[in-house]
Scaffold this motif. Structure first.
Motif, PDB file in Angstrom:
ATOM      1  N   THR B  99       0.830  -1.211   0.000  1.00  0.00           N
ATOM      2  CA  THR B  99       0.000   0.000   0.000  1.00  0.00           C
ATOM      3  C   THR B  99       0.860   1.254   0.000  1.00  0.00           C
ATOM      4  O   THR B  99       0.343   2.344   0.227  1.00  0.00           O
ATOM      5  CB  THR B  99      -0.924   0.011   1.235  1.00  0.00           C
ATOM      6  OG1 THR B  99      -0.094  -0.036   2.400  1.00  0.00           O
ATOM      7  CG2 THR B  99      -1.868  -1.168   1.248  1.00  0.00           C
ATOM      8  N   CYS B 101       2.724   2.192   2.221  1.00  0.00           N
ATOM      9  CA  CYS B 101       2.518   2.829   3.523  1.00  0.00           C
ATOM     10  C   CYS B 101       3.825   3.316   4.132  1.00  0.00           C
ATOM     11  O   CYS B 101       3.839   4.217   4.953  1.00  0.00           O
ATOM     12  CB  CYS B 101       1.783   1.898   4.491  1.00  0.00           C
ATOM     13  SG  CYS B 101       2.841   0.756   5.411  1.00  0.00           S
ATOM     14  N   CYS B 311      -1.340   6.875   6.538  1.00  0.00           N
ATOM     15  CA  CYS B 311       0.112   6.776   6.276  1.00  0.00           C
ATOM     16  C   CYS B 311       0.657   7.967   5.501  1.00  0.00           C
ATOM     17  O   CYS B 311       1.697   8.511   5.838  1.00  0.00           O
ATOM     18  CB  CYS B 311       0.420   5.511   5.486  1.00  0.00           C
ATOM     19  SG  CYS B 311      -0.317   4.037   6.157  1.00  0.00           S
ATOM     20  N   GLN B 312      -0.080   8.360   4.425  1.00  0.00           N
ATOM     21  CA  GLN B 312       0.469   9.387   3.542  1.00  0.00           C
ATOM     22  C   GLN B 312       0.400  10.775   4.161  1.00  0.00           C
ATOM     23  O   GLN B 312       1.127  11.666   3.752  1.00  0.00           O
ATOM     24  CB  GLN B 312      -0.273   9.391   2.196  1.00  0.00           C
ATOM     25  CG  GLN B 312      -0.193   8.081   1.444  1.00  0.00           C
ATOM     26  CD  GLN B 312       1.233   7.698   1.053  1.00  0.00           C
ATOM     27  OE1 GLN B 312       2.047   8.542   0.734  1.00  0.00           O
ATOM     28  NE2 GLN B 312       1.531   6.414   1.107  1.00  0.00           N
ATOM     29  N   CYS B 346      -1.017   0.543   8.469  1.00  0.00           N
ATOM     30  CA  CYS B 346      -1.894   0.935   7.368  1.00  0.00           C
ATOM     31  C   CYS B 346      -3.255   0.241   7.496  1.00  0.00           C
ATOM     32  O   CYS B 346      -3.371  -0.832   8.071  1.00  0.00           O
ATOM     33  CB  CYS B 346      -1.219   0.507   6.072  1.00  0.00           C
ATOM     34  SG  CYS B 346      -2.139   0.911   4.589  1.00  0.00           S
ATOM     35  N   GLY B 350      -4.415   1.481   0.981  1.00  0.00           N
ATOM     36  CA  GLY B 350      -3.730   2.601   0.329  1.00  0.00           C
ATOM     37  C   GLY B 350      -2.979   2.173  -0.924  1.00  0.00           C
ATOM     38  O   GLY B 350      -3.009   1.007  -1.322  1.00  0.00           O
ATOM     39  N   CYS B 389      -9.066   5.570   3.806  1.00  0.00           N
ATOM     40  CA  CYS B 389      -8.895   4.784   5.039  1.00  0.00           C
ATOM     41  C   CYS B 389     -10.269   4.511   5.654  1.00  0.00           C
ATOM     42  O   CYS B 389     -10.565   3.411   6.113  1.00  0.00           O
ATOM     43  CB  CYS B 389      -8.081   5.541   6.083  1.00  0.00           C
ATOM     44  SG  CYS B 389      -6.370   5.853   5.674  1.00  0.00           S
TER      45      CYS B 389
END
Lengths: 220, 422
Positions: B99, B101, B311-312, B346, B350, B389
């Motif tokens: 993902t 992450c 995460c991002q 995560c 993602g 998410c």
């Protein structure tokens, strides 16, 4: 090279010189191969600096992250023990320091030989345990190829032959000492062409990791 | 995506090679620690999901073309080439099983930024034609229609009308010279219009001069997920040219993780120059409004709450403390997860995984990580700041029969907002 003494003289003389040249030139080429690639300047407005966080990550990454340490304690602790043991054996054993002093003119205090002996024994046992771990842990076994076992072997042999030489477990002494030096030369020759290079490149890798995260305002 | 060939893929791999990537490949000793940081390994116990293993095709390109020793080995026939078969086999690992992450990048002992490598390796995969149909479709819709979910402006206009009717407020559209231009994700338009309402109320109260563009309202960027700089550049350019045309000072990235990465961190590099405006995440702006006293809240949530760090936005975005500052305003029983902030796990959806139908079974499986994090805390409500998410977590909770509302932080702030009566 008809006698053990001739063998010892060769590995201490021309053999060592050849290995040293390959090691030094090889390492320089490998580092240049990485660095000449460079990277494009980052156009995004930074939130934080690169240098400080980069250098911090070079240091802090020496300690494991708590969660992954709990999941793989053996890899972490085993890794510490043998790396530290290897460096103690290499740099704090008085005859090694004398050799470095004779060739490079650098000198520092050593530690008692029987202490190095104990450290070496622990290191050898740990290295064997690490090999078993590599052969049995599902992730490590899956990832490992011939190079992983070759690098293990060329790291292990100097420790083993050094131990055998110190305890004079092989006769005659010039033979075992010669084998010890030869195994170090093997390590030096293999070093630049394998992942043993991580001993130098980890500094570059950690710096980039920390710098790129630092730009975004995160300490990695 | 048309005319994808192995040769194009190889060229894309070469374009992505740089000193960080070479230092990372040079440093890996196959210690396996990255596996322990990756939910795709911890929840499946399948070693093929070890993060560094997902890079084997890219590693081969590096070894065989960027090291002298590798070139010698290739000449002697001692290396394995990158083939269509290899890329086909690895496609599942690099798209379904990652993902982006970036948790692995935080634990690698030699410092390899593995998610950075995977983002770059995907460029080679997509150029060679090996990317999941789901993300290809989303990218195609983003380019042709303007949104990965096929949302056109009339759909947004309808939502705007609803919100305006509900609140009695006006939502500014295409206002030249506004300070802020707000972006939205398709998911917010279709599934969570509460976000738009929250913006309208908060900005009205704080006196923020803002607008939405009818031409560039979509914040998400499928190009970043599939790993195509060409697609990503086109999508970022639409936002940039509209923001510069409307002469706004700031563009607001919404509650969407990868949208923030796309517009904040990758965008200027994709178009090859810095912007004439600044990009702020909505949580950064809200925290600034809080700190300067421009918004005030009353009352607190009685529920026991926790926050899922997208995460991002957090680990890869640097928006760490702002959500906590905001939560502190409106909660009385807040608790952090065991692994939180830059070490959070995560949601599993993602990096394009949520757009990839093929990956659904795996995604549900790895959601067990989030489930056990939540089980530990015994919380009533989960707050987050990413529509993707949020949807993934809602699906996961339903799958594992966990009753728990999932709320966006911006709308939670709006619920407690002290509003002047006119």
């Amino acid at each position: 090279m008809s006698t053990p003494t001739d063998f010892l003289l060769w590995v201490r003389g021309p053999g060592f010189d050849i290995a040293l040249v390959i090691f030094i030139i090889g390492v320089i080429i490998r580092l240049l191969e990485v660095l000449v690639l460079g990277r494009k300047p980052d156009q995004a407005e930074p939130r934080g600096g690169e240098l400080g966080p980069g250098l911090r990550t070079v240091v802090t990454r020496t300690l494991p992250e708590t969660g992954s340490f709990k999941r793989a304690p053996f890899t972490v602790i085993g890794g510490y023990i043998w790396h530290i043991g290897f460096f103690i054996s290499l740099f704090l054993f008085v005859p090694h320091i004398e050799l470095i002093n004779a060739t490079l003119g650098l000198i520092w205090p050593g530690i008692p030989s029987n202490l190095v002996d104990a450290v070496a024994a622990v290191t050898i046992v740990t290295l064997i345990a690490m090999l078993f771990s590599r052969l049995s842990h599902p992730v490590k076994r899956y990832l490992s190829g011939p190079e992983d076992y070759l690098t293990w072997l060329v790291t292990f042999l100097p420790m083993l032959t050094g131990y055998l030489a110190y305890h004079r477990m092989i006769d005659p002494y010039p033979l075992v000492l010669g084998l010890h030096i030869l195994s170090v030369e093997l390590l030096m020759v293999v070093f630049p062409f394998t992942k043993l290079m991580h001993a130098f490149t980890f500094i570059i890798a950690r710096w980039y990791n920390g710098a790129m995260a630092g730009r975004r305002g995160v300490q990695s | 995506m048309s005319g994808a060939t192995l040769e194009r893929g190889m060229n894309a791999f070469r374009e992505q090679m740089n000193a960080p990537i070479a230092s990372f490949f040079s440093s890996c000793v196959n210690c396996g620690m990255c596996a322990e940081a990756c939910l795709f390994y911890t929840e499946t116990d399948d070693p093929k999901y070890t993060p560094i293993n997902k890079l084997e095709p890219f590693r081969r390109v590096w070894e065989q073309e960027y090291t002298i020793w590798g070139k010698v080995k290739s000449m002697l026939g001692l290396t394995k080439p990158v083939t269509d078969e290899l890329l086909a086999e690895w496609e599942e690992l690099i798209y379904d099983g990652c993902t982006l992450c970036g948790r692995c990048s935080m634990v690698c002992p030699v410092g390899n930024d593995i998610s950075y490598m995977i983002r770059r390796a995907r460029e080679g995969f997509v150029a060679a034609g090996y990317a999941p149909e789901g993300i290809k479709g989303a990218s195609r819709r983003a380019i042709t229609i303007g949104s990965p979910m096929g949302v056109k402006y009339p759909a947004l206009a309808a939502q705007i009308k609803h919100v305006e009717a509900d609140t009695g407020l006006t939502i500014p559209v295409d206002v030249e010279g506004a300070d802020y231009m707000a972006l939205l994700s398709s998911m917010e338009i279709m599934n969570f219009p509460e976000y738009l309402e929250a913006l309208a109320r908060i900005f009205k109260q704080a006196g923020v001069s803002w607008t939405i563009s009818s031409k560039a309202f979509e914040a998400t960027n499928s190009g970043i997920q599939i790993g195509s700089s060409d697609i990503a550049r086109e999508l970022v350019s639409r936002v940039v040219s509209e923001a510069e045309k409307l002469k706004v000072k700031y563009v607001i990235s919404p509650e969407c993780g990868h949208a923030y990465t796309a517009i904040r961190w990758e965008g200027p590099n994709l178009i090859g120059r810095p912007y004439n405006f600044k990009v702020v995440h909505i949580l950064e702006l809200l925290d600034e409004l809080r700190a300067t006293g421009r918004i005030k809240t009353e009352g607190t949530e009685d529920d026991r709450l926790t926050f899922h760090d997208p995460c991002q936005i957090v680990r890869k975005g640097g928006v760490l403390e702002q959500p906590r500052n905001l939560l502190e305003m409106v909660t009385s029983d807040y608790v952090d997860m065991t692994d939180s902030r830059e070490m959070n796990w995560c949601c599993g959806g993602g990096g394009g995984v949520s757009a990839n139908e093929r990956a659904e079974e795996l995604r549900i499986k790895v959601f067990k990580r989030k489930k056990s994090q939540l089980d530990e805390l015994n919380v009533d409500t989960l707050v987050t700041a990413c529509a993707n998410c949020r949807l993934i977590i809602e699906e996961g909770l339903e799958e594992y029969r966990m009753e728990m509302p999932v709320v966006g932080l911006t709308e939670m702030i709006a619920e407690h907002l002290v509003e002047d009566k006119e």
